[in-house]
Write a protein that holds these residues in place. Structure first.
Motif, short mmCIF file in Angstrom:
data_model
loop_
_atom_site.label_atom_id
_atom_site.label_comp_id
_atom_site.label_asym_id
_atom_site.label_seq_id
_atom_site.Cartn_x
_atom_site.Cartn_y
_atom_site.Cartn_z
N PRO A 1 20.01 34.45 42.61
CA PRO A 1 21.51 34.92 42.46
C PRO A 1 21.37 36.24 42.06
O PRO A 1 20.40 37.13 41.83
CB PRO A 1 22.11 33.99 41.33
CG PRO A 1 20.75 33.75 40.51
CD PRO A 1 19.71 33.66 41.46
N ALA A 2 22.64 37.17 42.30
CA ALA A 2 22.87 38.30 41.53
C ALA A 2 22.48 38.25 39.97
O ALA A 2 22.55 37.26 39.40
CB ALA A 2 24.11 38.96 41.93
N ALA A 3 22.82 39.56 39.38
CA ALA A 3 22.48 39.41 38.00
C ALA A 3 23.96 38.75 37.14
O ALA A 3 25.02 39.19 37.44
CB ALA A 3 22.56 40.87 37.30
N PRO A 4 23.51 38.08 36.13
CA PRO A 4 24.69 37.53 35.27
C PRO A 4 25.13 38.63 34.39
O PRO A 4 24.48 39.75 34.18
CB PRO A 4 24.07 36.46 34.43
CG PRO A 4 22.62 36.87 34.25
CD PRO A 4 22.14 37.52 35.67
N ALA A 5 26.17 38.42 33.77
CA ALA A 5 26.77 39.40 32.76
C ALA A 5 25.79 40.35 31.87
O ALA A 5 25.68 41.48 31.83
CB ALA A 5 28.04 38.87 32.20
N GLY A 6 24.88 39.42 31.38
CA GLY A 6 23.90 39.87 30.35
C GLY A 6 24.29 40.44 29.10
O GLY A 6 23.64 41.26 28.28
N SER A 7 25.61 40.25 28.53
CA SER A 7 25.86 40.75 27.43
C SER A 7 26.95 39.64 26.77
O SER A 7 27.83 39.29 27.14
CB SER A 7 26.75 41.97 27.41
OG SER A 7 27.27 42.45 26.34
N ASN B 1 34.94 33.41 18.73
CA ASN B 1 34.20 33.09 19.63
C ASN B 1 33.15 34.00 20.52
O ASN B 1 33.48 35.34 20.26
CB ASN B 1 35.27 32.84 20.91
CG ASN B 1 35.90 31.25 20.88
OD1 ASN B 1 34.96 30.60 21.16
ND2 ASN B 1 36.94 31.09 20.74
N PRO B 2 32.21 33.59 21.00
CA PRO B 2 31.32 34.43 21.71
C PRO B 2 31.98 35.02 23.09
O PRO B 2 32.55 34.00 23.89
CB PRO B 2 30.10 33.64 22.09
CG PRO B 2 30.60 32.27 22.10
CD PRO B 2 31.67 32.08 21.02
N VAL B 3 31.99 36.08 23.21
CA VAL B 3 32.66 36.86 24.54
C VAL B 3 31.78 36.84 25.63
O VAL B 3 30.84 37.87 25.69
CB VAL B 3 33.29 38.07 24.16
CG1 VAL B 3 34.15 38.47 25.24
CG2 VAL B 3 34.32 38.15 22.91
N VAL B 4 31.58 35.99 26.36
CA VAL B 4 30.41 35.65 27.38
C VAL B 4 31.00 36.16 28.79
O VAL B 4 31.98 35.56 28.90
CB VAL B 4 29.73 34.28 27.36
CG1 VAL B 4 28.65 34.24 28.43
CG2 VAL B 4 29.34 34.00 25.64
N GLY B 5 30.11 36.83 29.64
CA GLY B 5 30.76 37.21 30.90
C GLY B 5 30.14 36.17 31.99
O GLY B 5 29.60 35.18 31.74
N GLY B 6 30.46 36.66 33.11
CA GLY B 6 30.31 35.45 34.34
C GLY B 6 28.95 35.60 34.68
O GLY B 6 28.18 36.46 34.59
N GLY B 7 28.64 34.56 35.40
CA GLY B 7 27.17 34.57 36.23
C GLY B 7 27.31 35.13 37.48
O GLY B 7 28.41 35.53 37.99
N GLY B 8 26.29 35.49 37.99
CA GLY B 8 25.93 36.01 39.08
C GLY B 8 26.29 35.45 40.44
O GLY B 8 26.00 34.01 40.42
N GLY B 9 26.74 36.18 41.33
CA GLY B 9 26.87 35.34 42.71
C GLY B 9 25.71 34.63 43.21
O GLY B 9 24.47 35.08 43.31
N MET B 10 25.83 33.47 43.72
CA MET B 10 24.57 32.49 43.91
C MET B 10 24.41 32.61 45.38
O MET B 10 25.09 32.93 46.21
CB MET B 10 25.08 31.06 43.29
CG MET B 10 24.97 31.03 41.91
SD MET B 10 25.41 29.51 41.07
CE MET B 10 27.11 29.21 41.47
N PRO B 11 23.36 31.95 45.90
CA PRO B 11 22.97 31.74 47.31
C PRO B 11 23.82 31.04 48.05
O PRO B 11 24.24 31.26 49.10
CB PRO B 11 21.52 31.22 47.31
CG PRO B 11 20.78 31.63 46.09
CD PRO B 11 22.35 31.58 45.20
N HIS B 12 24.78 30.02 47.58
CA HIS B 12 25.60 29.21 48.16
C HIS B 12 26.82 28.95 47.44
O HIS B 12 27.55 27.99 47.37
CB HIS B 12 24.96 27.85 48.53
CG HIS B 12 23.79 28.07 49.30
ND1 HIS B 12 23.65 28.51 50.71
CD2 HIS B 12 22.37 27.70 48.93
CE1 HIS B 12 22.46 28.43 51.06
NE2 HIS B 12 21.84 28.10 49.72
#
Length: 667
Positions: A370-376, A398-409
């Protein structure tokens, strides 16, 4: 399961499969006990804890799948266990010192282990860790990138016996409770943790009674052998080669220069070397990762575990996964700091290490990554007063967590995806009941995922208001305000993170990566996490998917046109206009492999790989305590686009000429 290549033939396939399930169930029972009895929000809601079943040497043999943090299947307790000495039934060892056995990796992480004996023989251990909300130190919640040495990060305990033959060492507990800000939270979590270890002991004794000590002993070895076999199978499916990748944290300290992590991944057959040469020198902030140079330290391999498990969801998660990998960790760098370097924010650096390894494997097998996840992941803690009782309170928000990276499918997971998904949401009603703050919003942030054939996951946005003077906020792991989560194969980088005090008001203040500050009555804090990177050309995303994104308010109609070439008016799709616009935009040349965003691209026009290699060579020859200083001075000096190794070496010679202590290093 294919058991044909196991190194330990004494265990048949059926028994081994039964042991897989029994050991995992024992670990999950431990986790459930801790989860249901812990006191602090960060353990009982966010689930920042682990439990493990260890073999007699202290190597992780089984972990839960669904409860707790997912970083630790490669943990080796051996060095810390040995520092305690001899054990007897009823003992419990513990430590939170990052430099004693390199087990705990920052002071709030309290590791404990309980030996389990059978007929006088030490067969295995029940173990785990909890993240204490606070362990004392310079700031509430103990952690800030501004801290410069380990002594500022809270009270530390070398590996010791918390219990001796079933008797609690009350003196050690008293020392801990005297030095932390909310001792009742720490004590409550400690008791819950002991209960979890006792649950593990009970379950393991049931296994000994059911299977016999010899089967358990040889079975633990076979489980690790099989995990190694699975990892080597995956490596054989990846093309041999050498793959270099670098990624950056925004700052190497408050208002500092970027902090670089670099890896050269060398895959040969069923083994791999991860060479972290080129990573920044040991920092005078707390972003260092304490590994002790261990070539299979679990923190350096977390990204590998994610890759392996994604490629084989049937993977056994235990220490055997580490065997095919060897890490090269130069001494005196971010990934192998020397005492007493601060290490409390290693969680920020570890997030970057994960995206670093995702990038390296993305070069090795782009069709599968996939592409990079938010990472922070902004872990927010609030220390304030309750005006009704006058009591001082501290709690994790709450932990303020970002999105995952776009995946192959598929699109990246929105809100809490990819490598940070183990950090669970806490219902806002629970937080408001524990500390006097009011949430104004908590949800997904529109337009934050990187554009792509598969869109990056959306960021999370949280906004809350405080009501008492001198409310102290810590928001550790603040990052990705400058360098975005990268896109891959034509996908675009996700939107950067930000943090604002009193947004939209006359006294608005952009805080971004500041991780400790004071707020007053009526102040509002808004935190937006980064979005995940996109994967694949956005012009190839089906117009119907883009329309759905607009209808769901994930993107605007203007963004649909600008980023995806899709014309939507009043939530109606104009296919003819869309096709004409897309035809006019189709590129004549292949997309670059990665899209890093404008900030990183501008930075690397100055600090290219050639320039960084030159600086790495210079710094490696210096005494450790000089390296970060020289790095910062070189970055202040080398500012012209197109600079390379020659310019860096010239700047170094000029700098050394004014520093008599270093002149002989520049000769």
């Amino acid at each position: 399961m294919d058991m044909a290549h196991l190194h330990t033939p004494a265990i048949d396939k059926v028994t081994l499969e039964i042991l897989v399930n029994h050991t995992r169930a024992a670990a999950e029972n431990m986790a459930y006990t801790l989860y249901r009895t812990a006191h602090s929000t960060f353990v009982k809601e966010t689930e920042d804890f682990t439990v493990q079943i260890l073999d007699a040497a202290g190597r992780t043999t089984a972990v839960p799948l669904d409860l707790g943090a997912t970083w630790y299947p490669g943990l080796d307790y051996g060095a810390a266990i040995a520092m305690v000495g001899e054990y007897e039934p009823g003992d419990i060892g513990f430590t939170n010192d990052p430099y004693s056995g390199y087990l705990s990796t920052h002071a709030p992480d309290l590791h404990m282990w309980k030996p389990i004996f059978h007929e006088g023989e030490l067969l295995c251990f029940a173990s785990g860790h909890i993240h204490n909300t606070d362990m004392g130190g310079a700031v509430p919640a103990s952690l800030s990138r501004a801290l410069t040495e380990i002594h500022q990060e809270g009270i530390r305990f070398r590996p010791s016996k918390l219990y001796r033959a079933g008797v609690l060492n009350t003196e050690l507990v008293d020392v801990m409770m005297t030095n932390v800000r909310k001792p009742e939270q720490n004590l409550g979590d400690l008791k819950a943790f002991v209960g979890a270890l006792n649950t593990g002991e009970r379950k393991l004794r049931e296994m000994i009674a059911k299977f016999g000590a010899n089967t358990l002993r040889t079975g633990f070895a076979a489980l690790q052998d099989y995990a190694e076999h699975q990892a080597r199978d995956i490596l054989r499916s990846i093309p041999d080669g050498e793959y270099f990748f670098a990624d950056f944290a925004d700052e190497d300290g408050p208002d500092g220069h970027p902090a670089r992590l670099a890896v050269t991944l060398r895959i040969t057959g069923d083994s791999a070397v991860l060479d972290f040469t080129g990573s920044d020198p040991q920092l005078t902030s707390s972003l260092n990762v304490p590994t002790g140079g261990n070539p299979r330290h679990t923190l350096m391999l977390v990204g590998v575990f994610y890759v392996l498990y994604t490629l084989n969801p049937g993977l056994l998660l235990n220490h055997g996964l580490t065997r095919p990998f060897t890490c090269i960790l130069p001494e005196g760098t971010m990934v192998n700091p020397s005492f007493p370097a601060a290490v409390g924010m290693r969680s920020l650096s570890c997030a970057r290490l994960r995206s670093l390894l995702f990038g390296a494997f993305g070069l090795a097998m782009p069709e599968r990554m996939p592409a990079a996840p938010a990472g922070s992941s902004s872990i927010v803690n609030v220390m304030t007063h309750d005006d009704r009782t006058g009591e001082a309170l501290i709690a994790a928000v709450n932990p303020v967590v970002g999105g995952g990276g776009g995946m192959p499918h598929g699109d990246g997971t929105d809100g809490s995806g990819a490598d940070a998904a183990y950090l669970k949401n806490t219902p806002i009603e629970i937080t408001e009941a524990e500390v006097p703050i009011r949430f104004r919003c908590y949800g997904l942030a529109s337009g934050t995922g990187g554009a792509g054939r598969w869109r990056g996951g959306l960021a999370t946005q949280m906004e809350f208001q405080v009501f008492t003077p001198n409310t102290r906020i810590t928001a550790r792991n603040r990052d990705r305000c400058r360098f975005q989560a990268w896109g891959i194969l034509g996908g675009k980088a996700g939107r950067a993170s930000e943090m604002r005090l009193n947004p939209g008001q006359p006294d608005e203040n952009l805080l971004n990566n500041i991780d400790t500050f004071t707020a007053g009555p009526g102040d509002i804090i808004r935190i937006t996490s980064p979005g995940g990177g996109g994967r694949g050309d956005p012009l190839e995303r089906e117009p119907e998917r883009v329309l759905r994104d607009v209808v769901c308010a994930y993107i605007t109609e203007a963004a649909a046109e600008a980023d995806y070439g899709v014309i939507i008016r009043d939530e109606m799709l104009d296919l003819a206009a869309t096709e004409a616009l897309r035809a006019s935009r189709r590129p004549n040349a292949p997309h670059p492999h990665f899209h890093f965003g404008a900030e990183r691209e501008a930075f690397e026009r100055i600090w290219s790989r050639d320039a960084y290699d030159a600086m790495t060579t210079i710094l490696a020859a210096l005494p450790i305590h000089w390296r970060h200083f020289v790095k910062r001075r070189l970055m202040q000096t080398v500012t012209a686009e197109g600079s390379g190794g020659a310019e860096v070496r010239a700047a170094w010679r000029a700098l050394a000429a004014g520093l008599p202590q270093l002149r002989h290093h520049a000769a």
